[in-house]
Scaffold this motif. Structure first.
Motif, PDB file in Angstrom:
ATOM      1  N   LEU A 132     -12.044   3.105   5.733  1.00 54.95           N
ATOM      2  CA  LEU A 132     -12.884   4.175   6.084  1.00 54.95           C
ATOM      3  C   LEU A 132     -12.604   5.502   5.286  1.00 54.95           C
ATOM      4  N   SER A 133     -11.240   5.695   4.907  1.00 53.98           N
ATOM      5  CA  SER A 133     -10.758   6.949   4.096  1.00 53.98           C
ATOM      6  C   SER A 133      -9.707   6.492   3.461  1.00 53.98           C
ATOM      7  N   LYS A 134      -9.569   6.995   1.962  1.00 55.82           N
ATOM      8  CA  LYS A 134      -8.455   6.746   1.156  1.00 55.82           C
ATOM      9  C   LYS A 134      -7.056   7.873   1.400  1.00 55.82           C
ATOM     10  N   GLU A 135      -7.628   8.882   2.496  1.00 53.26           N
ATOM     11  CA  GLU A 135      -6.505   9.803   2.742  1.00 53.26           C
ATOM     12  C   GLU A 135      -5.619   9.340   3.905  1.00 53.26           C
ATOM     13  N   CYS A 136      -5.878   8.291   4.454  1.00 56.25           N
ATOM     14  CA  CYS A 136      -5.086   7.765   5.397  1.00 56.25           C
ATOM     15  C   CYS A 136      -3.555   7.306   5.123  1.00 56.25           C
ATOM     16  N   GLN A 137      -2.871   8.019   5.937  1.00 56.45           N
ATOM     17  CA  GLN A 137      -1.056   7.598   5.635  1.00 56.45           C
ATOM     18  C   GLN A 137      -0.566   7.059   6.824  1.00 56.45           C
ATOM     19  N   PHE A 138       0.260   6.132   6.598  1.00 57.87           N
ATOM     20  CA  PHE A 138       0.881   5.421   7.714  1.00 57.87           C
ATOM     21  C   PHE A 138       2.489   5.484   7.802  1.00 57.87           C
ATOM     22  N   LYS A 139       2.875   5.358   9.069  1.00 57.22           N
ATOM     23  CA  LYS A 139       4.201   5.476   9.256  1.00 57.22           C
ATOM     24  C   LYS A 139       4.582   3.973   9.411  1.00 57.22           C
TER      25      LYS A 139
END
Length: 141
Positions: A10-17
């Motif tokens: 959905l979005s390339k800006e997602c950052q995950f913990k």
């Protein structure tokens, strides 16, 4: 459901913990006295929070979920805010969460709680629908 792949589609800006530990998930259950909805628990097993650019939260970490829900419950003791399990904010003071009925979350529906008047309404029928609508800017708040 592979949550990280879904968010990334959905979005390339997602950052995950890193995934939430079992003790972090138990802390949510114990502190807030509620079983997590199945899909939210699955998401936490993959990532303990999802964030975007500029510090935008798409899904709070377990720690922030505890902190924000405890704050709301203590601040709005006479309100029906106690009948919701919040997992992210809308950025304007409104919060998204699951409805708690008879001590349990009985539906996958996602509600938005209006911080100005205490009203709430369903904005999505599942966590997947919420995530897609929220990231794609299709949810109205």
């Amino acid at each position: 459901m592979k949550w990280k792949a879904f968010f990334s589609s959905l979005s390339k800006e997602c950052q995950f913990k890193p995934p939430a530990t079992e003790s972090e998930i138990v802390a949510v259950k114990d502190t807030l006295e509620i079983e997590l909805p199945r899909r939210l628990a699955q998401l936490y097993n993959e990532t303990n929070g999802v964030y975007g650019d500029y510090g935008i939260s798409f899904i709070w970490s377990t720690e922030q979920t505890i902190r924000e829900n405890v704050f709301c419950r203590n601040t709005h003791q006479q309100s029906d805010v106690n009948s919701l399990l919040f997992f992210v904010d809308a950025g304007n003071g409104d919060l998204f969460g699951y409805l708690i009925e008879n001590g349990r979350i009985q539906s996958e529906d996602i509600y938005i709680w209006n911080h100005e008047n205490g009203s709430r309404r369903v904005v999505a029928v599942s966590l997947e629908e919420f995530v897609e609508g929220w990231i794609m800017g299709e949810l109205s708040v």
